[in-house]
Motif scaffolding. Sequence first.
Motif, PDB file in Angstrom:
ATOM      1  N   ASP A  76      -9.004  -2.747  -3.808  1.00 15.91           N
ATOM      2  CA  ASP A  76      -8.294  -2.999  -2.559  1.00 15.91           C
ATOM      3  C   ASP A  76      -6.779  -3.139  -2.763  1.00 15.91           C
ATOM      4  O   ASP A  76      -5.983  -2.461  -2.120  1.00 15.91           O
ATOM      5  N   GLY A  77      -6.386  -4.039  -3.660  1.00 16.89           N
ATOM      6  CA  GLY A  77      -4.965  -4.291  -3.851  1.00 16.89           C
ATOM      7  C   GLY A  77      -4.233  -3.159  -4.524  1.00 16.89           C
ATOM      8  O   GLY A  77      -3.057  -2.915  -4.242  1.00 16.89           O
ATOM      9  N   ALA A  78      -4.902  -2.461  -5.414  1.00 16.31           N
ATOM     10  CA  ALA A  78      -4.233  -1.424  -6.197  1.00 16.31           C
ATOM     11  C   ALA A  78      -3.789  -0.238  -5.361  1.00 16.31           C
ATOM     12  O   ALA A  78      -2.836   0.453  -5.727  1.00 16.31           O
ATOM     13  N   VAL A  79      -4.464   0.038  -4.242  1.00 18.37           N
ATOM     14  CA  VAL A  79      -4.068   1.164  -3.384  1.00 18.37           C
ATOM     15  C   VAL A  79      -2.604   1.022  -2.983  1.00 18.37           C
ATOM     16  O   VAL A  79      -1.836   1.982  -3.037  1.00 18.37           O
TER      17      VAL A  79
ATOM     18  N   VAL B 236       6.027  -3.698   8.844  1.00 15.51           N
ATOM     19  CA  VAL B 236       4.982  -4.247   9.717  1.00 15.51           C
ATOM     20  C   VAL B 236       3.667  -3.560   9.395  1.00 15.51           C
ATOM     21  O   VAL B 236       3.568  -2.335   9.444  1.00 15.51           O
ATOM     22  N   ALA B 237       2.653  -4.348   9.045  1.00  9.75           N
ATOM     23  CA  ALA B 237       1.374  -3.793   8.594  1.00  9.75           C
ATOM     24  C   ALA B 237       0.216  -4.567   9.205  1.00  9.75           C
ATOM     25  O   ALA B 237       0.414  -5.601   9.862  1.00  9.75           O
ATOM     26  N   ASP B 238      -1.004  -4.078   8.982  1.00  8.49           N
ATOM     27  CA  ASP B 238      -2.175  -4.785   9.496  1.00  8.49           C
ATOM     28  C   ASP B 238      -2.776  -5.670   8.409  1.00  8.49           C
ATOM     29  O   ASP B 238      -2.193  -5.874   7.349  1.00  8.49           O
ATOM     30  N   GLU B 239      -3.989  -6.178   8.666  1.00 10.69           N
ATOM     31  CA  GLU B 239      -4.619  -7.145   7.764  1.00 10.69           C
ATOM     32  C   GLU B 239      -4.982  -6.566   6.410  1.00 10.69           C
ATOM     33  O   GLU B 239      -5.338  -7.305   5.488  1.00 10.69           O
ATOM     34  N   ALA B 240      -4.931  -5.235   6.268  1.00 14.38           N
ATOM     35  CA  ALA B 240      -5.283  -4.616   4.994  1.00 14.38           C
ATOM     36  C   ALA B 240      -4.227  -4.844   3.930  1.00 14.38           C
ATOM     37  O   ALA B 240      -4.485  -4.620   2.750  1.00 14.38           O
TER      38      ALA B 240
END
Length: 295
Positions: free
Chosen positions: A105-108, A144-148
């Motif tokens: 998840d984080g590495a993307v 500005v981003a979402d919860e991902a």
Amino acid sequence: MGETTVRRIVYETCEVIWEVLSPIVMPPPTKEIWGHISSRIWDKWQYPNALGAMDGKHVVFEKPGGSGSTFFNYKKEFSVALLALVDADYKFVVVDVGAHGRTSDGAVFFRSRLGKMLTEGTLDIPVPKSLPNEPEIVLPHVIVADEAFPLQENIMRPYPGPQVVNNERNKIYNYRHSRFRRESENAFGVISKKFRIYRRKLQISPDNLDKVILATTCLHNFLCGDDEYLWQPGKLEASVESLRLEDIPRIGGRPSDVAYAVREQLKTYFVSRAGSVIWCTEEGDNYPVILKPSC
């Protein structure tokens, strides 16, 4: 001509499109470019000190031979990730393509060019700036981003669901946040509407898929000045629902105290007289809250 020859011509053309067109329609952002983007976002979406809306999608394709689980994503399909930063007019500012579908998840984000440049401080973003109509409040520029994505000093994401229940101030912030953030989703909707390859599972090698994706992002920027390519309410929702572009899952990690403080200050600004946006009812009563666009 044979299929192999045609494929080679297409892939070589995509590579040339990226090499020649990207410096023109997607140049590396400078402080001046960031400043123009930020001003445009404020004028159009009333989100201050914003550098763009960020989103990531998985581009799904047929499993490459001998790849094992390298490209196998959390939705049990094979994909590469497309990470994009979008401005106020649906144009891609920065794109990163090629992360394997199985990437954690984080590495993307953190392994992307955008993530590395932001972490290393080489993104050439402007210095912190005072908010419109509030010269005493100086805040950093943010994506500005979402919860991902993680909440960081230069990345804002909305308040989680439990913190919005019975909290009107948090709800107002989330609305103002998502009001601009959806630009990134609309950009993916536009690109998939015009390039139908994104609406099916592709039969293409990973290296060539990267070339095709990069070429389409350049062509998207080149063409999006045409009114036909601009998003309009109700025009692309059906296309977005049928995409072979899938959301990137959430990224964990504890935000810093500075990141929390920046979001809190933005929230306070949004509910203040200086930062509120006037909305109105059909009767004409004005409120600095979320009702409907100003009459």
